[in-house]
Motif scaffolding. Structure first.
Motif, short mmCIF file in Angstrom:
data_model
loop_
_atom_site.label_atom_id
_atom_site.label_comp_id
_atom_site.label_asym_id
_atom_site.label_seq_id
_atom_site.Cartn_x
_atom_site.Cartn_y
_atom_site.Cartn_z
N ALA A 315 61.51 42.82 18.42
CA ALA A 315 62.70 43.67 18.29
C ALA A 315 63.91 42.99 18.93
O ALA A 315 65.05 43.29 18.59
CB ALA A 315 62.45 45.02 18.93
N THR A 316 63.66 42.07 19.88
CA THR A 316 64.77 41.40 20.56
C THR A 316 65.19 40.12 19.84
O THR A 316 66.17 39.49 20.19
CB THR A 316 64.40 41.03 22.01
OG1 THR A 316 63.37 40.04 21.97
CG2 THR A 316 63.93 42.24 22.80
N GLU A 317 64.40 39.71 18.86
CA GLU A 317 64.68 38.45 18.16
C GLU A 317 65.33 38.75 16.81
O GLU A 317 64.95 39.68 16.12
CB GLU A 317 63.38 37.68 17.89
CG GLU A 317 62.59 37.36 19.14
CD GLU A 317 63.26 36.33 20.03
OE1 GLU A 317 63.93 35.44 19.49
OE2 GLU A 317 63.14 36.45 21.26
N THR A 318 66.30 37.94 16.42
CA THR A 318 66.87 38.12 15.09
C THR A 318 65.97 37.39 14.11
O THR A 318 65.49 36.28 14.39
CB THR A 318 68.29 37.54 15.00
OG1 THR A 318 68.25 36.21 15.52
CG2 THR A 318 69.26 38.36 15.82
N LYS A 319 65.77 37.99 12.97
CA LYS A 319 64.88 37.38 11.98
C LYS A 319 65.57 36.16 11.38
O LYS A 319 66.72 36.21 10.97
CB LYS A 319 64.59 38.41 10.88
CG LYS A 319 63.17 38.32 10.36
CD LYS A 319 62.88 39.52 9.47
CE LYS A 319 61.51 39.36 8.86
NZ LYS A 319 61.15 40.47 7.98
N SER A 320 64.87 35.02 11.39
CA SER A 320 65.51 33.82 10.85
C SER A 320 65.37 33.78 9.34
O SER A 320 64.48 34.37 8.78
CB SER A 320 64.88 32.58 11.47
OG SER A 320 63.49 32.62 11.36
#
Length: 320
Positions: A315-320
């Motif tokens: 949830a803290t990571e942006t989807k690449s």
């Protein structure tokens, strides 16, 4: 009551930064004086900007150089959290002398014992790799029979601390995972790495026969905070060795499958292989899953499930 002093050794590393962040968040309710040590380079500006009131010190754990400055400028700490380690098993295998000199905190313990009127609580990070890996759900009183230099250095550290210190908590941590730190660490983070390879559509090999109890980093921080508060508020000495893992025993394949399921990646990208098919230059224990009954009973902390921890991490990571 005067403000207590807390020293985080290895404050620029992955766990160290998360500990600093949590201590900064509780300054309103439990104010402490905070300092941290660093070694491989100057502390990153992002970290200094985030915690302008925390004192940084350059310390060499091999020699103890730098601890004198901590004594003079910060004072004797009430709590010391030792997060510093040479923790890459292969690096330890290639340089056993460095592994022993860094992972056995002799300079730190000797410095603490030299301080007048100091009775610091030493919270020391150990590892699940102290166990041999031939069964499931190791308990703290099972014999420590490490299969590699990293594990051996950590057993030596535990023995040194239990012999020399009267007030300590040794945390045998499993693989830690969670969000990236304020100042991103150079090492690869396990969940982010899996997410990265699967998001590119790359078929990747994962071991089906190597089991761990990965633990969400904020649960490890909660354990450190609970122990610190208990010593600061109750003044009760402790001599504790405790497993700090998550509640789930998972293989590397299951770890990857959880990421794929949450993200919606094609599970066929995960290729199941045996750990024996790859030479990693270091022997790795097969099953060092841990029983965490003692952790839950002693501190009242129940770590989140692996799936929930992965959800919180992604949830803290942006989807690449």
């Amino acid at each position: 009551m005067s403000r207590k002093r807390v020293l985080i050794v290895g404050g620029t590393g992955y766990l160290g930064q998360h500990v600093l962040q949590r201590f900064s968040e509780i300054q309103g309710t439990t104010p402490c004086h905070l300092a941290f040590t660093h070694h491989s380079g100057p502390p990153p500006p992002a970290l200094l900007n985030a915690f302008p009131n925390f004192l940084p010190f350059s310390v060499d754990l091999k020699t103890g150089k730098g601890f004198e400055a901590v004594s003079h400028q910060f004072g004797p700490p009430d709590v010391v959290v030792n997060c510093a380690a040479l923790s890459v098993p292969r690096a330890c295998e290639m340089d056993p002398a460095a592994a022993m000199s860094i992972n056995v905190p002799s300079s730190l313990v000797n410095w603490l014992s030299s301080l007048e009127e100091s009775n610091s609580l030493l919270i020391h990070l150990s590892t699940d790799q102290v166990y041999e890996g031939v069964k499931s759900f190791y308990k703290e009183d099972d014999e420590a029979v490490p299969v590699n230099v990293y594990g051996k250095s950590k057993v030596a550290a535990e023995q040194f601390i239990t012999e020399k210190c009267s007030n300590f908590a040794i945390l045998r941590s499993s693989i830690m995972f969670g969000p990236q730190t304020i100042s991103p660490v150079p090492k690869s983070l396990p969940i982010q790495w899996v997410d990265g390879v699967l998001s590119k559509g790359n078929t990747t090999e994962f071991f089906h026969d190597e089991f761990r109890c990965p633990v969400y980093v904020k649960d490890v921080v909660a354990v450190i905070l609970a122990l610190s508060k208990r010593w600061i508020s109750e003044d009760k000495q402790t001599q504790l060795i405790v497993n700090v893992g998550g509640p789930d025993r998972v293989s590397r394949v299951q770890m990857a499958e959880t990421v794929a399921d949450i993200r919606g990646y094609n599970p066929s990208l995960i290729r199941s292989v045996s750990a024996s098919s790859v030479d990693r230059g270091v022997k790795s224990p097969a099953d060092i899953s841990m029983d965490i009954t003692k952790l839950v009973r002693t501190l009242g902390i129940s770590p989140v499930s692996f799936r929930d921890g992965v959800g919180l991490t992604l949830a803290t990571e942006t989807k690449s």
